[in-house]
Write a protein that holds these residues in place. Sequence first.
Motif: not given
Length: 306
Positions: A255-282
Motif C-alpha cells: 500500500l505504500g512506498v517504496p515498491a518492494l518488488s524492485p528492491v527485492l530484485e535489486a537485492a537478489q542481483e547482488l548474488d549474496v545471501d541476505l536476510f530480509a526481515i519485515v518490520e512495520q512500526d506500529m
Amino acid sequence: MSAPRAASPVLDRLRIGSAPDSWGVWFPDDARQVPWQRFLDEVAEAGYAWIELGPYGYLPTDPAALRAETDRRDLKVSAGTVFTSLHHGPSVWDATWTHVREVATLTRAMGAGHLVVIPSFWRDDKTAEIIEPPELTVEQWKHLTTGMERLGKRVRDEFGLDIVVHPHADTHLDTEEHVARFLDVTDSDLVNLCLDTGHYAYCGGDSVKLIRTYGERIGYLHLKQVDPDVLADVVAKGTPFGPAVQQGVMCEPPLGVPALSPVLEAAQELDVDLFAIVEQDMYPCPPDRPFPIAQRTRRFLRSCGA
C-alpha cells in the motif's frame, strides 16, 4: 486474449523473516505490547521462519529457554539489536560495550550471525522532546565512524558476529547524504549496512539506488513501507517519528512506498545471501491488529517471489 502474466522472479538469495516490531514491540517491557509468547505463536503461524530478538529483554534472555521456545515453533533467530551513542566519543564506550556484550552473547547463542546497530535518537523515544542537535559536528562524525569500526572489530573478534548499521528516522544517520557520507569513510571489512526500506524512504532516500550504488555494503534488509500521504503531512509539520507512527506513516505492503518488488530484485542481483526481515512500526497498536497484517504481508512477499 490477454497476454500471459509474467512469472515473478525467484528470489532465492533472500531469507524472509519478521520481528517483534511488526507486533508493535518497541520496549523490553510495556503493558501496551503483546506478550512474547503470543508474538512467537503468531509469527510462526503467519509463515515466517526467521525472527529478530527485538528489544533485549522482551524475549527470554536465557538461551536454553529461548531455544526451547523457538525450536518448538520451527523458528530461527537472524539478529539481535542494539542502540548506541558512539558519536559521544570514548566516554560512552564502556557502557556501550556492556550492553552490546549482553545482546551479542544471546545473539550468538541462538546461532545468529548479525547484530543490527541503531544510532541513538536525537529525540526522546517516548516524549519526542529534542534532546540534542539533529546534525553532528565534524568531531562527532569522526567519533561515530571510528566508534562503529571499533565496535565491528570487537564484535567480530569476540562473538563472530557482523554488525550492520541501521539508518533510522530521528537519528543522525538518516538521509541519503548522511548514509553516503558514513559508508564512504568506514571500513567495509568492519561495518556494513542494514537497509531499512521504510526509514530510508521516510528520510527521502531511494533504496534501489542505494543497492545499486553501494551493493557490496548492504549486509541486511528490513522491509517496510511508508504511506506517502501521511509522510507528506509529517514532513510539512515536522512531526516526530513516534507520533508519525501513531498517525500510520508506516503501512503494510503493497500500500505504500517504496515498491518492494524492485528492491527485492535489486537485492537478489547482488548474488549474496541476505536476510530480509519485515518490520512495520506500529507502536502502540491493538493486540489483534498485527497477525492478519503479518499473514497478508507474507502472502504478498511470496507473490513477489520471496
